[in-house]
Scaffold this motif. Structure first.
Motif, PDB file in Angstrom:
ATOM      1  N   LEU A 181       0.870  -1.172   0.000  1.00 50.23           N
ATOM      2  CA  LEU A 181       0.000   0.000   0.000  1.00 50.23           C
ATOM      3  C   LEU A 181       0.914   1.231   0.000  1.00 50.23           C
ATOM      4  CD1 LEU A 181      -2.995   0.648   2.476  1.00 50.23           C
ATOM      5  CD2 LEU A 181      -1.757   2.412   1.256  1.00 50.23           C
ATOM      6  N   LEU A 182       0.914   1.974  -1.089  1.00 48.68           N
ATOM      7  CA  LEU A 182       1.747   3.165  -1.201  1.00 48.68           C
ATOM      8  C   LEU A 182       1.030   4.372  -0.597  1.00 48.68           C
ATOM      9  CD1 LEU A 182       3.008   2.906  -4.907  1.00 48.68           C
ATOM     10  CD2 LEU A 182       4.332   2.417  -2.827  1.00 48.68           C
ATOM     11  N   VAL A 183       1.746   5.127   0.237  1.00 51.60           N
ATOM     12  CA  VAL A 183       1.245   6.394   0.761  1.00 51.60           C
ATOM     13  C   VAL A 183       2.264   7.446   0.342  1.00 51.60           C
ATOM     14  CG1 VAL A 183       0.574   7.706   2.800  1.00 51.60           C
ATOM     15  CG2 VAL A 183       0.159   5.229   2.705  1.00 51.60           C
ATOM     16  N   SER A 184       1.871   8.324  -0.575  1.00 51.63           N
ATOM     17  CA  SER A 184       2.835   9.185  -1.244  1.00 51.63           C
ATOM     18  C   SER A 184       2.423  10.640  -1.157  1.00 51.63           C
ATOM     19  CB  SER A 184       2.960   8.766  -2.717  1.00 51.63           C
ATOM     20  OG  SER A 184       3.261   7.389  -2.807  1.00 51.63           O
ATOM     21  N   HIS A 185       3.340  11.475  -0.656  1.00 48.06           N
ATOM     22  CA  HIS A 185       3.066  12.899  -0.488  1.00 48.06           C
ATOM     23  C   HIS A 185       3.835  13.719  -1.525  1.00 48.06           C
ATOM     24  CE1 HIS A 185       3.874  16.884   1.649  1.00 48.06           C
ATOM     25  NE2 HIS A 185       2.573  16.871   1.430  1.00 48.06           N
ATOM     26  N   SER A 186       3.158  14.706  -2.118  1.00 47.19           N
ATOM     27  CA  SER A 186       3.778  15.703  -2.976  1.00 47.19           C
ATOM     28  C   SER A 186       4.571  15.037  -4.113  1.00 47.19           C
ATOM     29  CB  SER A 186       4.653  16.633  -2.127  1.00 47.19           C
ATOM     30  OG  SER A 186       5.023  17.785  -2.839  1.00 47.19           O
ATOM     31  N   ALA A 224      -3.287   2.640  -3.038  1.00 48.66           N
ATOM     32  CA  ALA A 224      -2.472   3.824  -2.795  1.00 48.66           C
ATOM     33  C   ALA A 224      -3.311   4.909  -2.149  1.00 48.66           C
ATOM     34  CB  ALA A 224      -1.856   4.336  -4.092  1.00 48.66           C
ATOM     35  N   VAL A 225      -2.648   5.703  -1.307  1.00 50.02           N
ATOM     36  CA  VAL A 225      -3.227   6.931  -0.779  1.00 50.02           C
ATOM     37  C   VAL A 225      -2.287   8.044  -1.215  1.00 50.02           C
ATOM     38  CG1 VAL A 225      -3.923   8.228   1.264  1.00 50.02           C
ATOM     39  CG2 VAL A 225      -4.273   5.742   1.178  1.00 50.02           C
ATOM     40  N   LEU A 226      -2.765   8.917  -2.080  1.00 50.39           N
ATOM     41  CA  LEU A 226      -1.960   9.978  -2.673  1.00 50.39           C
ATOM     42  C   LEU A 226      -2.292  11.279  -1.958  1.00 50.39           C
ATOM     43  CD1 LEU A 226      -2.523   8.834  -6.357  1.00 50.39           C
ATOM     44  CD2 LEU A 226      -0.571   8.304  -4.873  1.00 50.39           C
ATOM     45  N   THR A 230      -0.236   7.428 -17.034  1.00 53.93           N
ATOM     46  CA  THR A 230      -1.557   7.029 -16.542  1.00 53.93           C
ATOM     47  C   THR A 230      -1.410   6.084 -15.361  1.00 53.93           C
ATOM     48  OG1 THR A 230      -1.627   5.208 -18.139  1.00 53.93           O
ATOM     49  CG2 THR A 230      -2.668   7.299 -18.789  1.00 53.93           C
ATOM     50  N   TRP A 231      -2.401   6.112 -14.501  1.00 54.31           N
ATOM     51  CA  TRP A 231      -2.436   5.230 -13.336  1.00 54.31           C
ATOM     52  C   TRP A 231      -3.125   3.929 -13.728  1.00 54.31           C
ATOM     53  CZ3 TRP A 231      -0.263   5.863  -8.586  1.00 54.31           C
ATOM     54  CH2 TRP A 231      -0.688   5.008  -7.561  1.00 54.31           C
ATOM     55  N   PRO A 232      -2.591   2.765 -13.320  1.00 53.58           N
ATOM     56  CA  PRO A 232      -3.228   1.495 -13.708  1.00 53.58           C
ATOM     57  C   PRO A 232      -4.623   1.351 -13.105  1.00 53.58           C
ATOM     58  CG  PRO A 232      -1.465   1.131 -12.110  1.00 53.58           C
ATOM     59  CD  PRO A 232      -1.361   2.556 -12.516  1.00 53.58           C
ATOM     60  N   ASN A 233      -5.579   0.966 -13.914  1.00 50.02           N
ATOM     61  CA  ASN A 233      -6.966   0.857 -13.464  1.00 50.02           C
ATOM     62  C   ASN A 233      -7.180  -0.255 -12.451  1.00 50.02           C
ATOM     63  OD1 ASN A 233      -7.928   3.013 -14.960  1.00 50.02           O
ATOM     64  ND2 ASN A 233      -8.403   1.743 -16.744  1.00 50.02           N
ATOM     65  N   THR A 234      -6.213  -1.172 -12.341  1.00 50.85           N
ATOM     66  CA  THR A 234      -6.353  -2.282 -11.396  1.00 50.85           C
ATOM     67  C   THR A 234      -5.925  -1.899  -9.982  1.00 50.85           C
ATOM     68  OG1 THR A 234      -4.141  -3.063 -12.021  1.00 50.85           O
ATOM     69  CG2 THR A 234      -6.048  -4.038 -13.172  1.00 50.85           C
ATOM     70  N   VAL A 235      -5.356  -0.716  -9.808  1.00 50.00           N
ATOM     71  CA  VAL A 235      -4.850  -0.299  -8.489  1.00 50.00           C
ATOM     72  C   VAL A 235      -5.756   0.795  -7.922  1.00 50.00           C
ATOM     73  CG1 VAL A 235      -2.911   0.679  -7.209  1.00 50.00           C
ATOM     74  CG2 VAL A 235      -2.476  -0.858  -9.143  1.00 50.00           C
ATOM     75  N   PRO A 236      -6.520   0.514  -6.862  1.00 48.46           N
ATOM     76  CA  PRO A 236      -7.390   1.535  -6.277  1.00 48.46           C
ATOM     77  C   PRO A 236      -6.573   2.648  -5.623  1.00 48.46           C
ATOM     78  CG  PRO A 236      -7.371  -0.431  -4.911  1.00 48.46           C
ATOM     79  CD  PRO A 236      -6.619  -0.780  -6.154  1.00 48.46           C
ATOM     80  N   ALA A 237      -7.137   3.847  -5.621  1.00 46.06           N
ATOM     81  CA  ALA A 237      -6.414   4.985  -5.056  1.00 46.06           C
ATOM     82  C   ALA A 237      -7.374   5.937  -4.356  1.00 46.06           C
ATOM     83  CB  ALA A 237      -5.648   5.728  -6.147  1.00 46.06           C
ATOM     84  N   ILE A 238      -6.952   6.429  -3.208  1.00 45.41           N
ATOM     85  CA  ILE A 238      -7.620   7.538  -2.528  1.00 45.41           C
ATOM     86  C   ILE A 238      -6.749   8.770  -2.729  1.00 45.41           C
ATOM     87  CG2 ILE A 238      -8.365   8.491  -0.313  1.00 45.41           C
ATOM     88  CD1 ILE A 238      -8.896   5.619   0.625  1.00 45.41           C
TER      89      ILE A 238
END
Length: 304
Positions: free
Chosen positions: A147-152, A172-174, A232-240
C-alpha cells in the motif's frame, strides 16, 4: 502581477517541485548511524502483539546504500514516501500510530541523496527512484500487497511504480501528490520560470549534499514533467486522492484551482478512485491533518 505575488509563486513552486526543506534553509536531520545489512525474512502473516520499534535496514543498489526503516507487522506492507527534499523522518509521528492501529508492516525510506541514503550523481530521475524502491522492497522480502502512501513529489514515484508493478501494489493513498493532469505545458513553463532564480543562486553556494540535491531535482524538470503529463495510473490499483484546500499555491487562486482540478480529474479518470478534501489544510496534510491521513490509509488497508 505584483512583486509580492511573484515572490509567493516562486516559493510555492519550489516547495512543490524542489526539496522543500532545502528551500526553507533547514539543516539535514540527525539520524542515527546506519546499521549493517542482514538477511531479511518475509513479512509476518500476523500482527505483532504490540507496536514494535522500527529497525534501520541498509540495502545495496548498484553499489549505493539506501536507508529503509521497517516496523514489523502483517500485510499489506504500508510504504510511506515523503515529498521533495523530505526524508523518512517526515513520517516519524504518523508511522508509530499507523503501526499500532493497523498491525501492518510499516516502511519508510530515504530516497537517494536524502537522509542516510547515498547520493546518485546527475539529474534526479524518477525512474531511478522507482528502481531503488523496487530493489529495496525486494531485498526486504516484500513481494506482494504493498500500500503506497505518497506525499507531494512522491506521487510521481508512486505513479511510475504502480505502472511497473500493478501486481505488487494493492492500493495507494496519494496525499496532495504531484499528479499527471497538473503538469500541462503552460504549468511546466510557469514553474520552471518561477524556480529558476533560486536554482541559480543555489549553484553559487558552497557544494553541500543539500544543495546538490536541489540542483539535481531542478536539472531535468521540464522534459521529465512533459513525460509525466502523459503517464496514466493502472486501473487495477485503487487509489484515494487527498487534496488540500490551500494546496502548495495558497495565495494564488488560479494555481489553487488548477491543482484541485488536477486532483479531481485524476480521481475521475479510472475506477476505484476516491477524492477526499482536507479542509483547512496546507500542502503538508500529514502535519496539519494527521488523523485524516491515518483514517484514509486504514480505510484503504481494510480493502486490501
Amino acid at each position: 502581477m505584483t512583486a509580492k505575488l511573484r515572490s509567493r509563486r516562486r516559493s510555492i513552486a519550489l516547495a512543490l517541485v524542489l526539496p522543500a526543506a532545502l528551500v526553507a534553509g533547514l539543516t539535514a536531520c540527525g539520524n542515527s548511524p546506519p546499521s549493517a545489512p542482514g538477511p531479511q525474512a518475509p513479512p509476518s502473516a500476523s500482527a505483532p502483539a504490540s507496536p514494535a520499534a522500527s529497525t534501520l535496514k541498509m540495502v545495496n543498489v548498484d553499489g549505493r546504500r539506501l536507508a529503509f526503516h521497517v516496523t514489523p507487522g502483517h500485510l499489506p506492507a504500508i510504504v510511506l514516501d515523503a515529498g521533495g527534499g523530505e526524508d523518512s523522518s517526515y513520517w516519524q509521528r504518523l508511522a508509530p500510530k499507523l503501526s499500532q492501529d493497523t498491525g501492518s508492516m510499516i516502511i519508510t525510506y530515504d530516497r537517494a541523496g536524502l537522509g542516510n541514503s547515498d547520493e546518485l550523481p546527475g539529474p534526479w530521475n524518477v525512474h531511478s527512484a522507482v528502481s531503488d524502491l523496487e530493489a529495496g522492497l525486494r531485498q526486504l522480502g516484500v513481494t506482494q500487497k504493498v500500500l503506497l502512501v505518497s506525499h507531494s513529489q512522491a506521487g510521481e514515484v508512486a505513479t511510475y511504480f504502480a505502472r511497473a508493478n500493478p501486481q505488487l501494489v494493492s492500493g495507494a493513498v496519494l496525499v496532495d501528490a504531484n499528479l499527471p493532469p497538473f503538469f500541462t505545458d503552460q504549468e511546466i513553463a510557469r514553474l520552471v520560470a518561477a524556480t529558476g532564480p533560486q536554482v541559480e543562486e543555489a549553484k553559487k553556494q558552497p557544494s553541500t549534499k543539500e544543495n546538490r540535491q536541489l540542483i539535481a531535482t531542478a536539472a531535468n524538470f521540464g522534459p521529465a514533467h512533459h513525460e509525466y503529463h502523459q503517464a496514466t495510473w493502472p486501473n487495477t490499483v485503487p487509489a484515494i486522492v487527498i487534496v488540500s484546500t490551500k494546496t502548495p499555491f495558497d495565495g494564488s487562486p488560479e494555481d489553487v484551482q488548477r491543482w484541485r482540478d488536477a486532483a479531481a480529474t485524476f480521481a475521475k479518470a479510472g475506477p476505484d478512485r476516491e477524492l477526499v478534501t482536507a479542509e483547512g489544510s496546507s500542502h503538508d496534510i500529514p502535519v496539519d491533518r494527521p488523523q485524516l491521513v491515518l483514517d484514509q490509509i486504514e480505510k484503504m488497508a481494510g480493502r486490501i
